[in-house]
Motif scaffolding. Structure first.
Motif, mmCIF file in Angstrom:
data_model
loop_
_atom_site.group_PDB
_atom_site.id
_atom_site.type_symbol
_atom_site.label_atom_id
_atom_site.label_comp_id
_atom_site.label_asym_id
_atom_site.label_seq_id
_atom_site.Cartn_x
_atom_site.Cartn_y
_atom_site.Cartn_z
ATOM 1 N N ALA A 30 24.894 -16.418 -70.745
ATOM 2 C CA ALA A 30 23.930 -15.327 -70.852
ATOM 3 C C ALA A 30 23.403 -15.002 -69.462
ATOM 4 N N PHE A 31 23.313 -13.706 -69.141
ATOM 5 C CA PHE A 31 22.795 -13.304 -67.833
ATOM 6 C C PHE A 31 21.385 -12.745 -67.963
ATOM 7 N N THR A 32 20.566 -13.011 -66.941
ATOM 8 C CA THR A 32 19.258 -12.381 -66.880
ATOM 9 C C THR A 32 19.448 -10.967 -66.339
ATOM 10 N N ASN A 33 18.344 -10.276 -66.094
ATOM 11 C CA ASN A 33 18.443 -8.982 -65.424
ATOM 12 C C ASN A 33 18.973 -9.210 -64.017
ATOM 13 N N PRO A 34 19.641 -8.192 -63.435
ATOM 14 C CA PRO A 34 20.228 -8.391 -62.102
ATOM 15 C C PRO A 34 19.166 -8.618 -61.036
ATOM 16 N N TYR A 35 19.513 -9.404 -60.006
ATOM 17 C CA TYR A 35 18.576 -9.626 -58.907
ATOM 18 C C TYR A 35 19.146 -9.174 -57.578
ATOM 19 N N PHE A 36 20.395 -8.737 -57.581
ATOM 20 C CA PHE A 36 20.998 -8.292 -56.325
ATOM 21 C C PHE A 36 22.167 -7.384 -56.657
ATOM 22 N N SER A 37 22.265 -6.297 -55.917
ATOM 23 C CA SER A 37 23.352 -5.371 -56.185
ATOM 24 C C SER A 37 24.371 -5.453 -55.062
ATOM 25 N N LEU A 67 29.624 -26.476 -65.493
ATOM 26 C CA LEU A 67 28.390 -27.257 -65.371
ATOM 27 C C LEU A 67 27.260 -26.655 -66.182
ATOM 28 N N LEU A 68 27.250 -25.344 -66.268
ATOM 29 C CA LEU A 68 26.233 -24.671 -67.058
ATOM 30 C C LEU A 68 26.510 -24.903 -68.541
ATOM 31 N N ALA A 69 27.765 -24.765 -68.903
ATOM 32 C CA ALA A 69 28.139 -24.893 -70.307
ATOM 33 C C ALA A 69 27.835 -26.296 -70.816
ATOM 34 N N ASN A 70 27.993 -27.310 -69.972
ATOM 35 C CA ASN A 70 27.768 -28.655 -70.479
ATOM 36 C C ASN A 70 26.351 -29.164 -70.229
ATOM 37 N N ASN A 98 24.614 -29.597 -67.433
ATOM 38 C CA ASN A 98 24.323 -30.366 -66.235
ATOM 39 C C ASN A 98 23.317 -29.657 -65.338
ATOM 40 N N ILE A 99 23.361 -28.344 -65.353
ATOM 41 C CA ILE A 99 22.375 -27.571 -64.597
ATOM 42 C C ILE A 99 21.709 -26.599 -65.560
ATOM 43 N N ASP A 100 20.463 -26.210 -65.228
ATOM 44 C CA ASP A 100 19.701 -25.369 -66.139
ATOM 45 C C ASP A 100 20.059 -23.897 -65.986
ATOM 46 N N ALA A 101 20.279 -23.489 -64.755
ATOM 47 C CA ALA A 101 20.593 -22.087 -64.507
ATOM 48 C C ALA A 101 21.421 -21.990 -63.237
ATOM 49 N N VAL A 102 22.224 -20.935 -63.165
ATOM 50 C CA VAL A 102 23.053 -20.740 -61.980
ATOM 51 C C VAL A 102 22.573 -19.510 -61.236
ATOM 52 N N ILE A 103 22.214 -19.686 -59.964
ATOM 53 C CA ILE A 103 21.901 -18.534 -59.126
ATOM 54 C C ILE A 103 22.818 -18.655 -57.925
ATOM 55 N N ALA A 104 24.044 -18.164 -58.075
ATOM 56 C CA ALA A 104 25.079 -18.449 -57.087
ATOM 57 C C ALA A 104 26.039 -17.272 -56.974
ATOM 58 N N THR A 105 25.557 -16.164 -56.448
ATOM 59 C CA THR A 105 26.360 -14.957 -56.216
ATOM 60 C C THR A 105 27.294 -14.667 -57.381
ATOM 61 N N MET A 106 26.717 -14.635 -58.580
ATOM 62 C CA MET A 106 27.560 -14.528 -59.768
ATOM 63 C C MET A 106 27.482 -13.107 -60.320
ATOM 64 N N THR A 107 28.604 -12.403 -60.248
ATOM 65 C CA THR A 107 28.661 -11.044 -60.764
ATOM 66 C C THR A 107 28.679 -11.069 -62.286
ATOM 67 N N MET A 108 27.933 -10.129 -62.869
ATOM 68 C CA MET A 108 27.900 -10.082 -64.334
ATOM 69 C C MET A 108 29.114 -9.311 -64.838
ATOM 70 N N THR A 109 30.132 -10.027 -65.226
ATOM 71 C CA THR A 109 31.320 -9.357 -65.739
ATOM 72 C C THR A 109 31.348 -9.484 -67.261
ATOM 73 N N VAL A 135 22.441 -18.399 -67.568
ATOM 74 C CA VAL A 135 21.993 -19.572 -68.325
ATOM 75 C C VAL A 135 22.937 -19.738 -69.510
ATOM 76 N N SER A 136 22.864 -20.898 -70.121
ATOM 77 C CA SER A 136 23.725 -21.139 -71.273
ATOM 78 C C SER A 136 23.317 -20.234 -72.425
ATOM 79 N N LYS A 137 24.279 -19.838 -73.248
ATOM 80 C CA LYS A 137 24.009 -18.878 -74.322
ATOM 81 C C LYS A 137 22.955 -19.363 -75.310
ATOM 82 N N GLN A 138 22.874 -20.691 -75.502
ATOM 83 C CA GLN A 138 21.905 -21.211 -76.471
ATOM 84 C C GLN A 138 20.483 -21.118 -75.935
#
Lengths: 212, 277, 222
Positions: free
Chosen positions: B124-131, B100-103, B105-116, B232-235
């Motif tokens: 593209a990931f922002t700075n971390p907000y939860f450890s 959904l992010l890639a296409n 449909n949504i602007d940003a994902v804030i959904a317990t997403m680990t930065m792997t 967020v999307s890489k672009q």
């Protein structure tokens, strides 16, 4: 798309196999169950008719997803432990059997009533005349619609994806999440389903034309 | 029969043509500048979880999603597009969030997403907000005390499709089989009905489940160290920078801490100071 | 027993009813549009217009032969690729319309084929155009033949809306899952409620259809 086949070929193949396995098992038992309930519904016994009618109506009017989830979630909680594959196959069998029962019943009814009466008056029992006179003829009529039911059954086997049944759709979800290429993954999955369903449904249409 | 085979052949040919055609696509939504667009409409569309207690959970009472991530997203929206800014929420699962992010449909994902590292190649990931750290949820009377206990053939570990936790299991308990369900409520239901011995994901999510379901425990400590980031999307580099700036401001003003404390301050066994990043 | 009373609290029931509303809304819109599109496609396929019928036929065959879940994924993940922003509601409705149209097109074609050719020929010989013949002679009879198949297709559609939980459409099944996901003691009551609610909707569709069928037949018999 080719990339997906290259990188995840073995997963796709496994899912393909599970889908076929589940479909064949479910078809086998659904045919037996469906025929039994179809016969019960045309038996002269009111109680048996009622039982079979209730069975058919229940499974025709409740979504396959709900039936399958009951076997996956509720049954292991209180009775026996069953895996997603088994729960999905049981759900699929019961669900399809109701539709097969309806199809077979229509086939039995399409056989001329006189044949049954003739067989009975010639001294055959109800069971015998059903088995040797009516059913063989009925099955000839119902092969094309049964084939369509089988196509539906194969498509419906994708319900296994909801209960981690390792079928084609489940593998598709896992691969899409892993490769992050959802559209091309699902295209591969679509092609694999079509490899099974398209020849089958064309063959049924061919039979239908031949019969009419 | 010949006709049937002919028709089958043609159908497959058309299918092939469709597949090839789909390769060339028009300008997709994801190529537009989302930040600019959001600033004019004063709305940001966030992909959020609705099945994860403490982070984002559907409240049956009023049909609203509530949780740490929801509050954070609302605060971020206000900082980014002004006080009248609207945060729009679309429910995602671990399986649907990246497509959904890639296409677009949504602007940003804030959904317990680990930065792997693997995900960093796609989004593209922002700075971390939860450890967070990955842990195990088991029935309280279970013999399983840590991830090594699950490293035998016959062990079944439950997870959610599209999470990095399921990949970690292969690393730490290679002999165990992993069943991937479609979301956390399905996974927990599967644990309760005995489809597996343990459910694995990040500890914050597991503590959320325990808080509502006595008889289950979080065991095994954190065997990974993960940090959640907003994707967020890489672009969309301007979007990413704007979120980072807003996040920084929230942390400086103490609002971030207030939100964190609201949701995690009273969870037994959970050290919320550690979650702060 | 205690579980049942707690599970069927007004809050939970209301939440289920909201989901039921979404299920019904999605079903009605999809039934309406797929009937129209399906009829058109069915006629196109039947009429054997060069190439058009052939291509329509193959598209019907391809979509009819893949699982609906796949179609749902395509509309939800694929639409934005061609520049259309979507959400679970419209993606599910679109997927259902596409999938069910193809099913109805096939039912429609079979229904038209069941009308003897002599009738069309006779009508045309009496000076009706092809369109008039189709509208006034063939379709009314064909639709009467197709009613049972159409009704069971509509019932399938209502049941199939449950599959859209996979993209988090907030319909009945999804709402039940949310409730028992938050308190697993409610699992059985929720499944019971689900089964009963779906059964009531689907069974009443077939009963209503039966009633009208009989009324039409009575009127014809007079």
């Amino acid at each position: 798309m080719i990339e997906i086949f290259q990188n995840y070929g073995s997963d796709l193949l496994y899912g393909f196999g599970q889908t076929i396995l589940c479909s064949v098992i479910a078809l086998f038992f659904a045919l037996i169950l469906g025929s039994i309930f179809a016969i019960l519904e045309v038996m002269p016994n009111k109680l048996l008719q009622k039982i079979s009618k209730i069975y058919i109506e229940i499974f025709r009017n409740i979504p396959l997803l709900v039936i399958t989830m009951i076997f996956y979630v509720v049954v292991p909680m209180y009775f026996v432990k069953i895996s997603g594959f088994v729960a999905g196959t049981i759900g699929l069998t019961l669900y399809s059997s109701a539709f097969i029962a309806e199809t077979v019943r229509a086939g039995i009814l399409s056989v001329d009533k006189g044949q049954m009466e003739g067989a009975l008056s010639n001294g055959l029992t109800f069971k015998q005349s059903m088995r040797y006179i009516v059913l063989p003829q009925a099955f000839k009529y119902v092969i094309p619609p049964l084939g369509n039911q089988f196509v539906n059954l194969i498509k419906n086997s994708s319900i296994l994806a909801f209960v981690a049944g390792f079928d084609l759709m489940y593998e598709g979800n896992v691969i899409a999440a892993d490769s992050l290429k959802s559209i091309s993954t699902y295209m591969c999955i679509g092609v694999l389903y079509l490899i099974i369903t398209l020849p089958l449904s064309y063959y049924m249409q061919h039979l239908e034309r031949k019969l009419s | 029969m010949k006709k049937t085979i002919f028709r089958l052949g043609t159908a497959l040919a058309i299918l092939f043509a469709l597949v090839t055609l789909s390769g060339c696509k028009d300008e997709s939504l994801a190529d537009k500048n989302i930040l600019k667009n959001d600033q004019t409409t004063k709305t940001i569309t966030w992909g959020v979880k609705a099945d994860t207690r403490l982070f984002g959970l559907m409240d049956v009472k009023d049909n609203q999603i509530k949780g740490f991530e929801i509050d954070l997203a609302k605060a971020l929206t206000k900082k980014m597009v002004g006080n009248k800014g609207q945060a729009k929420f679309i429910q995602v699962t671990s399986q649907t969030r990246i497509p959904l992010l890639a296409n677009g449909n949504i602007d940003a994902v804030i959904a317990t997403m680990t930065m792997t590292p693997q995900r960093k190649r796609q989004v593209a990931f922002t700075n971390p907000y939860f450890s967070a750290g990955q842990s195990l949820l088991v029935k309280s009377d279970s013999k399983i005390k840590n991830i090594q206990d699950l490293n035998y053939s016959g062990a079944v570990v439950l997870g959610v499709v599209g999470t990095n936790s399921v990949q970690n299991v292969k690393k730490y308990a290679s002999k165990a089989k992993v069943l991937q369900l479609s979301d956390y409520s399905q996974a927990f239901t599967a644990l309760k009905s005995g489809q597996g011995q343990a459910l694995t994901t990040d500890n914050g999510i597991l503590y959320g489940m325990v808080s509502q379901n006595p008889g289950y425990s979080v065991v095994g400590g954190n065997f990974t160290n993960d940090a959640y980031g907003i994707a967020v999307s890489k672009q969309q580099q301007p979007m990413k920078r704007a979120i980072n700036q807003a996040l920084k401001e929230l942390k400086q003003s103490g609002e971030y801490n207030r939100i964190l404390h609201k949701w995690f301050g009273s969870i037994p066994g959970f050290n919320y100071k550690e979650a702060e990043k | 027993m205690h579980n049942f009373l707690a599970a069927y609290s007004w809050i939970n029931i209301r939440f289920l009813l909201i989901g039921l509303g979404v299920t019904i809304f999605v079903s009605i819109i999809s039934i309406f549009f797929s009937s129209i599109i399906g009829t058109v496609l069915g006629i196109i396929r039947y009429r054997k217009i060069k190439f058009v019928s052939l291509i329509v036929g193959f598209i019907i065959d391809i979509i009819r032969n893949v699982p609906l879940i796949l179609v749902i994924f395509f509309t939800y993940f694929g639409l934005p690729e061609i520049g259309i922003k979507t959400n679970p509601l419209w993606a599910s409705i679109l997927a259902l319309i596409i999938f069910e149209s193809m099913m109805i097109a096939e039912i429609m074609r079979a229904g038209i084929l069941s009308i003897p050719k002599g009738q069309t020929e006779g009508a045309i010989a009496n000076g009706l155009t092809y369109g008039q013949t189709l509208r006034h002679v063939v379709l009314p009879q064909a639709i009467k033949n197709m009613v049972p198949a159409l009704v069971s297709q509509f019932i399938s559609l209502v049941k199939d809306t449950s599959l859209a939980t996979i993209i988090v459409l907030p319909e009945l099944t999804n709402h039940a899952q949310i409730i028992y996901g938050q308190n697993t003691n409610y699992t059985i009551p929720m499944f019971l409620a689900l089964a009963v609610m779906y059964f009531i909707i689907c069974y009443s569709i077939s009963k209503v259809a039966n009633y009208y069928e009989q009324r039409v037949e009575k009127r014809l018999a007079k």
